[in-house]
Enzyme design. Structure first.
Site, PDB file in Angstrom:
ATOM      1  N   CYS A   1       3.681  13.723  -3.298  1.00  0.00           N
ATOM      2  CA  CYS A   1       2.738  14.817  -3.210  1.00  0.00           C
ATOM      3  C   CYS A   1       1.750  14.453  -1.892  1.00  0.00           C
ATOM      4  O   CYS A   1       2.029  13.432  -1.394  1.00  0.00           O
ATOM      5  CB  CYS A   1       1.933  14.823  -4.187  1.00  0.00           C
ATOM      6  SG  CYS A   1       0.828  13.442  -4.761  1.00  0.00           S
TER       7      CYS A   1
ATOM      8  N   GLU B   1       3.970   6.251  -6.789  1.00  0.00           N
ATOM      9  CA  GLU B   1       4.023   5.638  -5.466  1.00  0.00           C
ATOM     10  C   GLU B   1       2.679   4.948  -5.200  1.00  0.00           C
ATOM     11  O   GLU B   1       2.663   3.696  -4.691  1.00  0.00           O
ATOM     12  CB  GLU B   1       4.000   6.860  -4.480  1.00  0.00           C
ATOM     13  CG  GLU B   1       5.346   7.636  -4.488  1.00  0.00           C
ATOM     14  CD  GLU B   1       5.176   9.040  -5.332  1.00  0.00           C
ATOM     15  OE1 GLU B   1       5.459  10.209  -4.969  1.00  0.00           O
ATOM     16  OE2 GLU B   1       4.648   8.735  -6.589  1.00  0.00           O
TER      17      GLU B   1
END
Length: 167
Positions: free
Chosen positions: A86, A58
């Site tokens: 996360c 990401e």
């Protein structure tokens, strides 16, 4: 005429990126950042190879997207990722002001888009990200399960080899 790609189409592309991570011995997570139906960023996990705990798929996609649009704010962009982000990645999404996150497999241990925590929709955040969960979830989780199954088998083989060498 421009082809409009579906969430499933973009997730399949993210899965291709996850395969790059897998081939490099990284946890197979892939991400693609899309704006106006065009890729502006892509990434796959590289934490191991780069010795960098922040080199998640990401983050790599968001960084590339910022360079492409020449702005850290990625307004109206959608990030497709094979595994629920996360806390670090979710925080980066809030700061980048993406409009939407689409993810495949949920992460009950560290997921910050609703499974363990909900950073993206937290009432205290100055920006909220629309979340679509479970797109191609079985395929995404299957990639991860296969990876960890192979990894456990490799560890068993290494332990046996060490034991045989010690004998």
């Amino acid at each position: 005429m421009t082809t409009h790609y579906s969430d499933e189409d973009w997730m399949r592309y993210a899965l291709e990126l996850a395969d790059r991570a897998d081939k490099a011995g990284e946890i197979p997570v892939g991400a693609v950042l899309v704006l106006d139906n065009k890729v502006i960023g892509e990434g796959w996990n590289r934490s191991i190879s780069r010795h960098d705990p922040t080199a998640h798929a990401e983050i790599m996609a968001l960084q590339q997207g910022g360079l492409v649009v020449q702005n850290y704010r990625l307004l109206n962009a959608t990030l497709y990722v094979t595994l629920e982000p996360c806390v670090m990645c979710a925080g980066a999404m809030v700061h980048s002001r993406i409009q939407r996150l689409v993810y495949g497999a949920s992460d009950l241990k560290t997921g910050a888009a609703g499974s363990l925590l909900d950073i993206l929709g937290h009432s205290g955040m100055n920006h909220h990200v629309e979340v679509t969960a479970g797109v191609l979830a079985k395929t995404c989780s299957g990639h991860l399960s296969d990876f960890f199954k192979r990894r456990r088998e490799q560890i068993k083989i290494q332990k046996r080899q060490k034991q045989n060498n010690a004998d």
